[in-house]
Design a protein around this motif. Structure first.
Motif, PDB file in Angstrom:
ATOM      1  N   CYS A 186      55.047  -5.275  67.200  1.00 19.03           N
ATOM      2  CA  CYS A 186      55.038  -4.978  65.760  1.00 19.03           C
ATOM      3  C   CYS A 186      54.001  -5.810  65.033  1.00 19.03           C
TER       4      CYS A 186
ATOM      5  N   LYS B  53      55.052  -7.670  61.627  1.00 16.66           N
ATOM      6  CA  LYS B  53      55.461  -6.921  60.433  1.00 16.66           C
ATOM      7  C   LYS B  53      56.859  -7.328  59.976  1.00 16.66           C
ATOM      8  N   ILE B  54      57.756  -7.536  60.938  1.00 15.47           N
ATOM      9  CA  ILE B  54      59.139  -7.844  60.585  1.00 15.47           C
ATOM     10  C   ILE B  54      59.355  -9.350  60.453  1.00 15.47           C
TER      11      ILE B  54
ATOM     12  N   TYR C  93      57.274 -11.992  59.960  1.00 17.94           N
ATOM     13  CA  TYR C  93      56.437 -12.878  59.158  1.00 17.94           C
ATOM     14  C   TYR C  93      57.244 -13.653  58.106  1.00 17.94           C
ATOM     15  N   LEU C  94      58.072 -12.932  57.350  1.00 19.36           N
ATOM     16  CA  LEU C  94      58.843 -13.596  56.288  1.00 19.36           C
ATOM     17  C   LEU C  94      59.847 -14.591  56.858  1.00 19.36           C
TER      18      LEU C  94
ATOM     19  N   LYS D  95      52.398 -20.076  49.644  1.00 16.05           N
ATOM     20  CA  LYS D  95      51.206 -20.684  50.262  1.00 16.05           C
ATOM     21  C   LYS D  95      51.119 -20.338  51.754  1.00 16.05           C
ATOM     22  N   LEU D  96      52.110 -19.609  52.216  1.00 25.10           N
ATOM     23  CA  LEU D  96      52.145 -19.311  53.647  1.00 25.10           C
ATOM     24  C   LEU D  96      51.675 -17.881  53.900  1.00 25.10           C
ATOM     25  N   ILE D  97      50.392 -17.724  54.088  1.00 25.72           N
ATOM     26  CA  ILE D  97      49.843 -16.375  54.269  1.00 25.72           C
ATOM     27  C   ILE D  97      50.216 -15.835  55.648  1.00 25.72           C
ATOM     28  N   PRO D  98      50.244 -14.500  55.779  1.00 21.45           N
ATOM     29  CA  PRO D  98      50.580 -13.910  57.073  1.00 21.45           C
ATOM     30  C   PRO D  98      49.589 -14.345  58.154  1.00 21.45           C
TER      31      PRO D  98
ATOM     32  N   LYS E 119      46.800 -14.106  61.060  1.00 23.42           N
ATOM     33  CA  LYS E 119      45.493 -13.432  61.058  1.00 23.42           C
ATOM     34  C   LYS E 119      45.615 -12.009  61.625  1.00 23.42           C
ATOM     35  N   HIS E 120      45.097 -11.042  60.879  1.00 19.97           N
ATOM     36  CA  HIS E 120      45.128  -9.658  61.359  1.00 19.97           C
ATOM     37  C   HIS E 120      43.822  -9.309  62.054  1.00 19.97           C
TER      38      HIS E 120
ATOM     39  N   ILE F   6      41.789  -5.984  64.385  1.00 23.83           N
ATOM     40  CA  ILE F   6      41.814  -4.589  64.839  1.00 23.83           C
ATOM     41  C   ILE F   6      42.271  -4.570  66.296  1.00 23.83           C
ATOM     42  N   PRO F   7      43.148  -3.728  66.757  1.00 23.19           N
ATOM     43  CA  PRO F   7      43.894  -2.746  65.965  1.00 23.19           C
ATOM     44  C   PRO F   7      45.132  -3.358  65.287  1.00 23.19           C
ATOM     45  N   VAL F   8      45.348  -3.000  64.027  1.00 21.18           N
ATOM     46  CA  VAL F   8      46.527  -3.532  63.325  1.00 21.18           C
ATOM     47  C   VAL F   8      47.785  -2.743  63.665  1.00 21.18           C
ATOM     48  N   ARG F   9      47.630  -1.590  64.282  1.00 23.89           N
ATOM     49  CA  ARG F   9      48.797  -0.817  64.721  1.00 23.89           C
ATOM     50  C   ARG F   9      48.694  -0.640  66.226  1.00 23.89           C
TER      51      ARG F   9
END
Lengths: 103, 168, 89, 360
Positions: C46, C49-50, C52-53, C69-72, C74-75, C77-80
């Motif tokens: 995933c 996606k689920i 991270y929080l 201040k806690l960014i996700p 690093k994304h 390619i491919p993000v899916r």
């Protein structure tokens, strides 16, 4: 359980009935619906067990995002059953652990 | 659901005292004129279909559309249209003096199956508690109601301000 | 609240527990990306996606760093999830 | 090459496609599902608003209308298609189910990818029988399959309240709604509907554990104090076969992170949101954002935002004169303004203001 006589939504008409097998069990499905819906209607809620803790998993997000509902479909592992539509004769199998390729 | 956690929450309950503060909540006298709309809407949600649908001009929201709807009891004919258009399903029509001893409460209904006429039902208050028995007298599908039925239930008069749903 | 949460899974895909993430944070992994590198949380199908929080919340509880201040992680390619075979050309 | 590639055909995306195609923009609309409409088709309730916002019409009916509109226009619709990347030179990379990867170069891009449900972590939350409220809603309202017979709803925002009501309409027994905060999050009218049909709402109450093997057969709930700490001794085991999580939504913005857009954390809008200007253009030129992806609001605001982007793109490509465009935008902005009034809308309006004010 299929929902019939919904107070707001009309019954879905003219849907073609098809059959899939889930771990060898014959399951009734309708063309155009995802595998997960047919399984849910048949009361099958466990889609796989996890590799690390051997935990059962089923539908969580139902949007193709969480990938919890993955199964082996026609020999291909890791298929998201909540967004993959049924086809007549489709062979769906639970994944134990990582899942493998066959055929 | 039985629970040790206090179930006394007023979540979703508007008390009679709060209603009386809503502008345009019918006065006691207004109920003697016949069926009249009771609008149980006390939050400034941007919404005004009730005003639009009333052809008698009995409901005023105005601008901005977050204003609470105000009923002009003089103009209201109890035509039931506002019941079916309200997206919050919070409008009822109350005919207090339906007979000497009973009132008729019209409620919005979006469940299946529909009750049949003259079914004997348990009448529920705003908390979903059974308060008395009642009879279904009307099952109405208004033109343009878009699947929201109006059910008229006859109840003992003393519950005209508390009866808001039923179970059968 | 923190003490009772041990052994609960926070990353569903990689089956990483609350305990494991907390340990990583205590050892210095104070960003979502750092937790990912240490524990594998967020590296599954995933792609966080689920979870991270959930990870951000634990970092916040352990360090006081606000979630804002806690960014996700690093994304890339491919993000899916895409089959490698489909990417041939 | 496409003038305008729209990623996500929910209320925002379709509205943007319709609004721009109407004036001649060449639009490519991409969605991962097999039908456009996004979550509109899960919405069986009537929408709030005024006539211009289609108040009193049910969400799925609006969905059909939008599709009808799009079919009349010259829009290239790619369904069953996942966008897995966007490069810095505006190349949108996608895979359509059953074929290999392709890409399309876009003059303008709208990211209208909607929202994700926020999780709640508790013991047993990974068991089959725990699912998002939106997941359950799709199962019953789109697939017409009841996701559970006895349901516990966790969370009392509008999603929790509405889905609980709809579960009841679909024939499930909803055993209750629990809410960790001392008061409900959603509209009182939605909660009133729930209460009068006999569904309890327990505030200051949370879920501690989902029990059962291999799937959920009960849930343990517990009271919490003002600081959301569990009050021991108040535990109760509730029989249920479905626990629905309705803990709010967050923008689904991975493509924006991939592009390194500027973000701002706005709690009222669901967390990190891409910064954008009044035309909903992000920190990267020609990349737009709309709907829940631009801050979680409602379907009605998403449709207006989509239209706004549609007009902005038509203006930029000179299918509309500045004068025409500004006039159209003015009308849309008026409607948006009304949707962001009142104690609920105001918070979102303030959030949006924070977002747009820092980008210029």
């Amino acid at each position: 359980m299929r929902i019939k006589n919904h107070p707001i939504l009309e019954d879905l008409k003219n849907r073609k009935k098809v059959y899939i097998t889930v771990d060898g069990r014959k399951v009734e499905a309708y063309e155009g619906e995802p595998i997960a819906a047919a399984m849910c209607a048949a009361g099958i809620r466990v889609h796989r067990t996890t590799p690390r803790h051997n935990e059962p998993r089923g539908i969580f997000c139902n949007r193709g995002r969480c990938t919890d509902c993955i199964m082996k479909v026609d020999g291909k592992p890791n298929i998201r059953t909540c967004v993959t539509l049924v086809k007549n004769g489709m062979k769906v199998e639970s994944i134990r652990g990582m899942g493998d390729w066959s055929e | 659901m039985k629970s040790k956690v206090s179930n006394k929450s007023n979540a979703g309950i508007i008390t009679l005292g709060e209603f009386k503060k809503i502008p345009g909540y019918p006065e006691e006298d207004d109920f003697s004129k016949g069926p009249i709309a009771v609008i149980e809407c006390d939050q400034d949600i941007p919404c005004n279909p009730c005003e639009e649908i009333c052809k008698y001009g009995a409901i005023k929201v105005g601008k901005p559309i977050t204003n609470l709807p105000v009923l002009d009891a003089e103009k209201c004919r109890g035509c039931l249209k506002c019941i079916t258009i309200c997206p919050g399903l919070c409008i009822f029509v109350v005919y207090r003096d339906y007979t000497d001893k009973t009132s008729l409460i019209y409620i919005p209904y979006e469940f299946s199956p529909l009750p049949e006429k003259n079914t004997y039902v348990d009448v529920l208050n705003r908390r979903g508690e059974k308060i008395c028995k009642g009879s279904i007298r009307k099952v109405i599908k208004l033109a343009g109601s878009n699947k929201t039925f109006v059910i008229g239930m006859e109840i003992p008069k003393k519950f005209y301000n508390t009866a808001r749903h039923f179970e059968f | 609240m923190a003490d009772k949460r041990t052994s609960i899974i926070v990353c569903r895909c990689e089956e990483i527990t609350d305990e494991e993430v907390r340990k990583a944070v205590k050892e210095g992994a104070t960003s979502v990306d750092a937790v990912k590198r240490v524990t594998r949380a967020g590296m599954g199908l995933c792609q966080s996606k689920i979870c991270y929080l959930n990870i951000a919340k634990i970092i916040h509880e352990e360090t006081g760093i606000p979630v804002s201040k806690l960014i996700p992680m690093k994304h890339r390619i491919p993000v899916r999830p895409v089959k490698i075979g489909d990417l041939d050309n | 090459m496409s003038d305008f590639v729209i990623i996500g055909a929910g209320p925002a995306g379709i509205s943007a496609a319709n609004e721009s195609a109407r004036y001649g923009v060449k639009v490519t609309l991409i969605d991962e599902n097999n039908l456009p409409g996004g979550q509109l088709f899960t919405q069986t309730h009537k929408f709030f608003g005024s006539r211009e916002h289609r108040a009193g019409v049910r969400g799925f009916q609006i969905g059909y209308d939008l599709i009808e509109e799009i079919n009349k226009l010259n829009v290239d619709v790619l369904l069953d298609t996942i966008v897995y990347g966007i490069s810095a030179d505006m190349e949108v990379k996608y895979v359509t189910e059953g074929s290999s990867a392709k890409s399309i170069t876009a003059g303008n891009i709208l990211i209208s990818t909607g929202a994700l449900e926020k999780p709640v972590v508790f013991k047993g939350w990974t068991k089959p029988g725990v699912m998002g409220a939106g997941a359950a809603q799709t199962m019953m309202n789109v697939h017409r399959v009841l996701p559970g017979r006895k349901v516990l709803m966790v969370g009392s925002g509008n999603v929790g309240l509405i889905v609980a009501y709809q579960l009841k309409q679909a024939g499930a027994d909803v055993v209750g709604i629990i809410e960790a905060m001392p008061s409900i999050g959603g509209y009182k009218v939605h909660a009133s509907k729930i209460r009068r049909i006999g569904i309890p709402i327990l505030t200051s109450c949370t879920i501690k554990e989902a029990k059962g093997s291999p799937q959920v057969s009960s849930a343990v709930i517990v009271g919490v104090d003002k600081n959301l700490r569990e009050i021991s001794g108040t535990e109760d085991e509730i029989k249920c076969d479905l626990v629905c999580i309705a803990a709010g939504l967050k923008p689904f913005d991975e493509l924006c992170w991939l592009l390194n857009l500027e973000f701002k954390y706005i709690n009222e809008l669901g967390g990190f949101v891409p910064v954008h200007n009044d035309d909903l253009e992000t920190s990267m030129k020609n990349i737009y954002i709309a709907g829940d992806a631009a801050g979680v609001e409602e379907a009605s605001t998403a449709m207006e935002e989509g239209r706004l982007v549609g007009v902005a793109v038509a203006q930029k490509l000179e299918y509309l004169s500045d004068r025409q465009a500004e006039k159209l935008k003015g009308k849309i902005n008026d409607r948006l303004k009304y949707l962001r009034l009142g104690s609920f809308g105001k918070k979102r309006a303030e959030g949006k203001k924070k977002l747009t004010s820092i980008s210029k």
